[in-house]
Design a protein around this motif. Structure first.
Motif, mmCIF file in Angstrom:
data_model
loop_
_atom_site.group_PDB
_atom_site.id
_atom_site.type_symbol
_atom_site.label_atom_id
_atom_site.label_comp_id
_atom_site.label_asym_id
_atom_site.label_seq_id
_atom_site.Cartn_x
_atom_site.Cartn_y
_atom_site.Cartn_z
ATOM 1 N N GLY A 13 0.773 -1.239 0.000
ATOM 2 C CA GLY A 13 0.000 0.000 0.000
ATOM 3 C C GLY A 13 0.799 1.280 0.000
ATOM 4 N N LEU A 14 1.762 1.428 -0.880
ATOM 5 C CA LEU A 14 2.535 2.664 -0.980
ATOM 6 C C LEU A 14 1.688 3.770 -1.601
ATOM 7 N N VAL A 15 1.615 4.919 -0.934
ATOM 8 C CA VAL A 15 0.874 6.074 -1.432
ATOM 9 C C VAL A 15 1.759 7.305 -1.298
ATOM 10 N N TRP A 16 1.890 8.074 -2.394
ATOM 11 C CA TRP A 16 2.671 9.315 -2.379
ATOM 12 C C TRP A 16 1.749 10.503 -2.141
ATOM 13 N N SER A 17 2.256 11.553 -1.506
ATOM 14 C CA SER A 17 1.465 12.760 -1.258
ATOM 15 C C SER A 17 1.120 13.491 -2.551
ATOM 16 N N GLU A 18 1.882 13.273 -3.597
ATOM 17 C CA GLU A 18 1.642 13.836 -4.929
ATOM 18 C C GLU A 18 1.914 12.762 -5.960
ATOM 19 N N ALA A 58 5.862 9.726 1.418
ATOM 20 C CA ALA A 58 5.387 8.377 1.130
ATOM 21 C C ALA A 58 4.778 7.816 2.404
ATOM 22 N N LYS A 59 3.632 7.186 2.261
ATOM 23 C CA LYS A 59 3.014 6.470 3.378
ATOM 24 C C LYS A 59 2.858 5.031 2.915
ATOM 25 N N MET A 60 3.379 4.106 3.706
ATOM 26 C CA MET A 60 3.327 2.706 3.308
ATOM 27 C C MET A 60 3.137 1.822 4.530
ATOM 28 N N THR A 61 2.691 0.628 4.247
ATOM 29 C CA THR A 61 2.539 -0.377 5.285
ATOM 30 C C THR A 61 3.629 -1.419 5.100
ATOM 31 N N LEU A 62 4.355 -1.710 6.172
ATOM 32 C CA LEU A 62 5.339 -2.793 6.171
ATOM 33 C C LEU A 62 4.686 -3.988 6.859
ATOM 34 N N SER A 63 4.565 -5.069 6.124
ATOM 35 C CA SER A 63 3.923 -6.276 6.660
ATOM 36 C C SER A 63 4.972 -7.348 6.870
ATOM 37 N N PRO A 64 4.980 -7.966 8.072
ATOM 38 C CA PRO A 64 5.975 -9.016 8.327
ATOM 39 C C PRO A 64 5.654 -10.293 7.563
ATOM 40 N N GLU A 65 6.712 -10.947 7.110
ATOM 41 C CA GLU A 65 6.561 -12.253 6.470
ATOM 42 C C GLU A 65 6.340 -13.295 7.572
ATOM 43 N N THR A 66 5.928 -14.467 7.203
ATOM 44 C CA THR A 66 5.695 -15.554 8.157
ATOM 45 C C THR A 66 6.971 -15.808 8.977
ATOM 46 N N GLY A 67 6.805 -15.865 10.290
ATOM 47 C CA GLY A 67 7.928 -16.130 11.187
ATOM 48 C C GLY A 67 8.647 -14.872 11.645
ATOM 49 N N TYR A 68 8.227 -13.696 11.166
ATOM 50 C CA TYR A 68 8.847 -12.430 11.573
ATOM 51 C C TYR A 68 7.828 -11.565 12.292
ATOM 52 N N SER A 69 8.338 -10.637 13.109
ATOM 53 C CA SER A 69 7.462 -9.753 13.867
ATOM 54 C C SER A 69 8.153 -8.420 14.104
ATOM 55 N N PHE A 70 7.364 -7.365 14.099
ATOM 56 C CA PHE A 70 7.874 -6.035 14.443
ATOM 57 C C PHE A 70 7.661 -5.742 15.925
ATOM 58 N N ALA A 71 6.942 -6.610 16.640
ATOM 59 C CA ALA A 71 6.533 -6.351 18.022
ATOM 60 C C ALA A 71 7.704 -6.050 18.948
ATOM 61 N N ASP A 72 8.847 -6.703 18.770
ATOM 62 C CA ASP A 72 9.986 -6.514 19.661
ATOM 63 C C ASP A 72 10.938 -5.425 19.186
ATOM 64 N N LYS A 109 4.620 3.623 13.039
ATOM 65 C CA LYS A 109 3.639 3.270 14.061
ATOM 66 C C LYS A 109 3.271 1.799 13.928
ATOM 67 N N LEU A 110 3.438 1.047 15.037
ATOM 68 C CA LEU A 110 3.085 -0.375 15.076
ATOM 69 C C LEU A 110 1.572 -0.504 15.196
ATOM 70 N N GLU A 111 0.985 -1.266 14.287
ATOM 71 C CA GLU A 111 -0.459 -1.480 14.283
ATOM 72 C C GLU A 111 -0.803 -2.742 15.072
ATOM 73 N N THR A 112 -2.052 -2.877 15.445
ATOM 74 C CA THR A 112 -2.482 -4.041 16.227
ATOM 75 C C THR A 112 -2.378 -5.342 15.436
ATOM 76 N N ILE A 133 3.007 1.139 10.012
ATOM 77 C CA ILE A 133 2.712 2.222 9.067
ATOM 78 C C ILE A 133 3.908 3.179 9.118
ATOM 79 N N VAL A 134 4.511 3.414 7.966
ATOM 80 C CA VAL A 134 5.694 4.266 7.881
ATOM 81 C C VAL A 134 5.389 5.478 7.012
ATOM 82 N N LYS A 135 5.806 6.643 7.498
ATOM 83 C CA LYS A 135 5.765 7.865 6.698
ATOM 84 C C LYS A 135 7.202 8.342 6.540
ATOM 85 N N ALA A 136 7.575 8.631 5.298
ATOM 86 C CA ALA A 136 8.933 9.087 5.011
ATOM 87 C C ALA A 136 8.863 10.208 3.987
#
Length: 167
Positions: A22-27, A40-54, A72-75, A80-83
């Protein structure tokens, strides 16, 4: 390896253990201007066996070629990353350069899209370096640097006015 004058969208890729969704640019990339930041606003999704929780806070090093603004870590375990990204352009070459018909000591050249300045190098005879000037226009009287009788030539290249518009 880019075409002169082209403002290209960067490649956004994931890393080991995650993918970019879900990469979205402001323009829209076609409307980007060199030197004007876009977000840029994008979602980073972990692959199976990986986690951002720690992971805690996402380090700036996780974003290459842009500036991390927010992570920002989602539930659901994604992040969600903004750069911010400042588009750059490869400057082209001037199509024509030469001496003015009106003033034989005045160097003139065509403008180059997106160039904010030009670097002019003056030479005497068979390549003896005289001086280098950087300026914003498309002509300069070099008479001050050309005393006496000699053969002179110059080279011109598009560049940036200052570090805020250079990459």
């Amino acid at each position: 390896d880019t075409e002169a004058g082209a403002v290209l969208e960067p490649s956004v890729t994931g890393g080991e253990g995650y993918r970019v969704d879900g990469l979205v640019w402001s323009e829209e990339p076609g409307a980007w201007q060199p030197g004007k930041a876009v977000t840029a606003k994008m979602t980073l999704s972990p692959e199976t066996g990986y986690s951002f929780a720690d992971m805690g806070a996402l380090p700036q090093e996780a974003v290459s070629g842009a500036r991390l603004e927010e992570a920002k870590l989602e539930t659901d375990g994604s992040v969600i990353v903004k750069a911010s990204y400042v588009p750059v352009v490869q400057l082209g070459k001037t199509k024509h350069a030469g001496w003015s018909d009106d003033a034989k000591t005045t160097a003139v050249w065509d403008s180059v899209p997106y160039a904010t300045a030009y670097q002019i190098r003056l030479y005497r005879g068979e390549g003896e370096y005289v001086t280098t000037l950087t300026m914003g226009g498309t002509s300069v009287d070099l008479g001050h640097y050309m005393p006496g009788q000699a053969s002179y030539y110059f080279e011109v290249r598009a560049t940036s006015q200052n570090s805020s518009d250079a990459a």
